[in-house]
Design a protein around this motif. Structure first.
Motif, short mmCIF file in Angstrom:
data_model
loop_
_atom_site.label_atom_id
_atom_site.label_comp_id
_atom_site.label_asym_id
_atom_site.label_seq_id
_atom_site.Cartn_x
_atom_site.Cartn_y
_atom_site.Cartn_z
N VAL A 224 72.92 -71.49 119.74
CA VAL A 224 72.15 -71.99 118.84
C VAL A 224 71.05 -72.59 119.65
O VAL A 224 71.46 -73.71 120.45
CB VAL A 224 72.99 -72.72 117.89
CG1 VAL A 224 72.09 -73.94 117.13
CG2 VAL A 224 73.94 -72.16 117.01
N LYS A 226 68.70 -74.78 118.37
CA LYS A 226 68.37 -75.89 117.52
C LYS A 226 69.26 -77.01 117.79
O LYS A 226 70.64 -76.67 118.13
CB LYS A 226 68.16 -75.48 116.04
CG LYS A 226 67.08 -74.33 115.75
CD LYS A 226 67.27 -73.80 114.51
CE LYS A 226 66.41 -72.95 114.25
NZ LYS A 226 66.62 -72.20 112.90
N GLN A 230 69.04 -79.38 112.05
CA GLN A 230 68.72 -77.97 112.24
C GLN A 230 69.87 -77.29 112.84
O GLN A 230 70.43 -76.28 112.49
CB GLN A 230 67.49 -77.46 112.67
CG GLN A 230 66.33 -78.08 111.81
CD GLN A 230 65.05 -77.52 112.60
OE1 GLN A 230 64.82 -77.42 113.73
NE2 GLN A 230 63.94 -77.17 111.60
N ARG A 234 72.55 -74.48 111.32
CA ARG A 234 72.75 -73.48 111.80
C ARG A 234 74.39 -72.98 112.16
O ARG A 234 74.53 -71.87 111.77
CB ARG A 234 72.14 -73.19 113.31
CG ARG A 234 71.93 -71.92 113.88
CD ARG A 234 71.11 -70.93 113.14
NE ARG A 234 71.28 -69.64 113.62
CZ ARG A 234 71.98 -68.72 113.12
NH1 ARG A 234 72.53 -68.78 112.16
NH2 ARG A 234 71.92 -67.52 113.71
N GLU A 237 76.04 -72.30 109.12
CA GLU A 237 75.71 -71.19 108.67
C GLU A 237 76.34 -69.76 109.14
O GLU A 237 76.91 -69.02 108.85
CB GLU A 237 74.26 -70.78 108.82
CG GLU A 237 73.50 -69.55 108.35
CD GLU A 237 72.03 -69.29 108.62
OE1 GLU A 237 71.76 -68.12 108.43
OE2 GLU A 237 71.43 -70.22 109.40
N ASN A 388 75.37 -63.20 111.03
CA ASN A 388 74.14 -63.56 111.93
C ASN A 388 74.48 -63.33 113.21
O ASN A 388 75.43 -63.68 113.98
CB ASN A 388 73.98 -64.96 111.61
CG ASN A 388 72.45 -65.47 112.28
OD1 ASN A 388 72.20 -65.06 113.53
ND2 ASN A 388 71.71 -66.00 111.52
#
Length: 637
Positions: A224, A226, A230, A234, A237, A388
């Motif tokens: 990740v 970010k 954010q 993420r 997510e 993802n």
């Protein structure tokens, strides 16, 4: 650096006060001597520059007078005081930056940086270093040590122990999802530590491509890039809205875990006090040697716990705890008492520390708890069915059409870079172009999997293009005309087994060679319902499919402990070009197949792809060595 003969002076790297600094420089100083009977003097073999050493140079720390720098060291013992009984002259030793006696109540409870007699060990960027409390601080490295292993041993002086303790303090357990904040030396060592403790998924928060690559090599499954709100979103997510089981904060700055727009309080990279926490949270300063709670972790079970310390036997350690709610950790329900050393009479060690929940993740009916307490069911939101695979690489064989192409599309849609391999050059290049035209990362590779050299080259091309290999769907297969078992041709038997079985063996072999260097990966091999059941006039083909299941299960048992999951899928009759060719002109055979389909229809390539991709995802992290039917119920009767 090394010197051949003892002398009364030595060279040292010195930081000078900001107001008169032109640069840090090497200066000649008097050689250190034994000052206390518990001291040792070592001749340094290796030392390094820590990020915190630069705080003096940059003026972040106030430097009143020229000060020797460095606190990480590996060296040979030159002399010892009269009370030193464990460490001997001539031994190669590694030590920590806080000297500790390893005998006080705090040390016995694992908090060596809170030793009641601790001393800071500095000035290690020099030819000689005096180490107080030598028996408790230094660790002898036995045997011959190869020069290439020196940097790894030096890491044990600070960053490896710090990353390891962060993972231990967060109580990382097998199968956990762990988020590591920070990609410096401590953060990368925390990734290694989480992997060693059995974490099933490791999310590294990193914005630097070279460090992202290292994190992947060390065991990170996701990257990740970010930060702040954010970054938190993420991670939510990636984990289907659940959050990580543990967060290891390894940034080295005092930003607190104060809310969804700020990363959690970073784990200590020096022995400074713990970061202040958000309003309403609890925290204890675990760094002050005079604090009555110096060795006591926080009472409450935090959603986000931070603690970084070297914990190897005999070495000084450092601890730092913060208990603010973290926006991307899984909620905790049950706690259990601290189970390390028994509490001492000291007020510093009498308080219990929080433990992890007895049941982790989704509660499974009939599951057995890890201790004698009854598990508590966690009311978790439904898992997000979207995957993802950003930053990951998938390889699909037989990818030019049918189930292979459907799987390649699904991997690409989930964010993976996809390597499509097929014996048909024009078709595989067209399939790869379809994906790249849609904005995905993809390359087409021509490969005949019956040739092991080509299978090896296929994997090499994947790694050359994208730097790693995370997932593989070994799908290439063929059919031969049905035949009475007594009349089958040897060439048909050899041809179908060369592709369906030997081809998967060759592809899997070279995929595993890459994945084992990474310490992670997932492989799905395509068998068929013919691997689970026998049908007339299919002996040669079904022999190959049974073989795929045996190959899968054997390799799965071997590689599961190494972080690589291997499974097989067993599709039934699927609407693909190959099945269409097989059934062309065989209306009676098709009618019979439909009569035996409980679901009343044929399967689709997309349905098979969905299962293959799921098996490669973290959602299937506990599935190992399975031969999963995807056949509409055909094999149930």
């Amino acid at each position: 650096m090394c010197v051949s003969q003892p002398c009364s002076w030595y060279k040292s790297i010195v930081s000078t006060p900001r107001r008169r600094r032109e640069a840090s420089s090497a200066r000649v100083r008097w050689r250190p001597v034994v000052q206390q009977p518990t001291d040792a003097v070592i001749r340094t073999v290796a030392t390094c520059v820590c990020g915190s050493d630069l705080w003096d140079y940059r003026g972040i720390n106030d430097v009143a007078e020229p000060t020797p720098g460095g606190h990480e060291y590996l060296g040979v013992v030159e002399e010892v005081g009269g009370d030193v009984t464990v460490i001997k002259p001539g031994q190669l030793v590694v030590g920590s930056f806080f000297a500790s006696d390893n005998t006080c109540p705090n040390c016995e409870n694992g908090y060596h940086t809170s030793c009641l007699h601790r001393e800071f060990v500095g000035g290690a960027q020099a030819e000689y270093v005096r180490v107080p409390l030598a028996d408790g601080t230094l660790v002898h490295v036995p045997g011959e040590v190869a020069e290439e292993h020196i940097p790894s041993l030096l890491a044990c002086s600070d960053v490896m122990g710090t990353g390891w303790y962060a993972a231990q303090a967060a109580e990382v357990e097998p199968g956990d999802t762990v988020a590591v904040v920070g990609d410096g030396a401590v953060g990368l060592c925390a990734v290694i530590s989480a992997k060693e403790l059995g974490a099933g998924r490791i999310i590294a928060m990193s914005r630097h491509e070279p460090r992202q690559k290292l994190a992947r090599e060390f065991g990170a499954t996701d990257i990740v890039a970010k930060r702040g709100q954010q970054g938190a979103a993420r991670i939510k997510e990636l984990t289907g809205g659940i959050g990580a089981d543990a967060v290891l904060e390894c940034v080295g700055t005092p930003a607190p875990c104060s809310g969804p727009s700020t990363p959690p309080a970073p784990a200590a990279t020096s022995a400074s006090p713990a970061s202040p926490t958000a309003s309403g949270s609890t925290a204890r300063n675990c760094s002050s040697p005079t604090s009555p709670c110096a060795a006591a972790p926080p009472r409450s079970a935090p959603a986000c716990r931070t603690s970084s310390s070297s914990s190897w036997t005999g070495a000084s350690t450092r601890a730092r705890s913060s208990t603010s709610p973290c926006p991307w950790t899984r909620p905790r329900r049950a706690t259990r008492p601290w189970t390390s050393a028994a509490p001492s009479k000291s007020s510093c060690a009498a308080e219990p520390a929080p433990r992890r929940t007895a049941l982790r993740g989704l509660a499974c009916p009939g599951s057995r708890p890890t201790d004698d307490r009854s598990p508590q069911r966690l009311d978790l939101p439904p898992v997000n069915p979207q995957y993802n695979f950003e930053g990951q690489v998938a390889l699909v064989t037989g990818a030019a059409s049918g189930m292979g192409l459907a799987s390649a599309r699904l991997f690409a849609q989930a964010g993976a870079a996809v390597v499509l391999a097929d014996v048909n050059k024009d078709a595989v290049e067209a399939a790869a172009k379809e994906l790249t035209d849609a904005g995905h990362q993809a390359i087409g590779v021509v490969c005949d999997v019956t040739d092991e050299d080509q299978a090896a080259a296929m994997v090499d091309q994947a790694v050359a293009a994208y730097g790693r290999l995370d997932m593989a769907f070994n799908n290439a297969g063929i059919q031969v005309p049905p035949s009475d078992a007594a009349d089958e041709k040897a060439e048909d038997f050899d041809r179908v087994n060369a592709v369906n079985l030997r081809g998967i063996w060759a592809a899997q072999k070279h995929e595993l060679r890459q994945m084992r260097t990474q310490g992670s990966g997932a492989i799905v091999n395509n068998s068929s319902l013919g691997g689970l059941a026998g049908l007339p006039e299919r002996a040669a083909c079904h022999a190959s499919k049974h073989g795929v299941i045996g190959l899968t299960r054997s390799a799965a048992v071997e590689y599961a402990p190494r972080g690589i999951r291997i499974n097989a899928i067993c599709p039934g009759v699927i609407e693909t070009p190959m099945v269409a060719d097989m059934l062309k002109g065989q209306a009676e055979a098709m009618a019979e197949i439909m009569r035996q389909q409980p679901i009343g229809r044929l399967g689709t390539a997309d349905e098979v792809a969905a299962v293959a991709v799921w098996l490669c995802s973290p959602a299937a992290s506990f599935i190992v060595g399975a031969a999963l039917p995807v056949d509409g119920g055909y094999t149930t009767h």
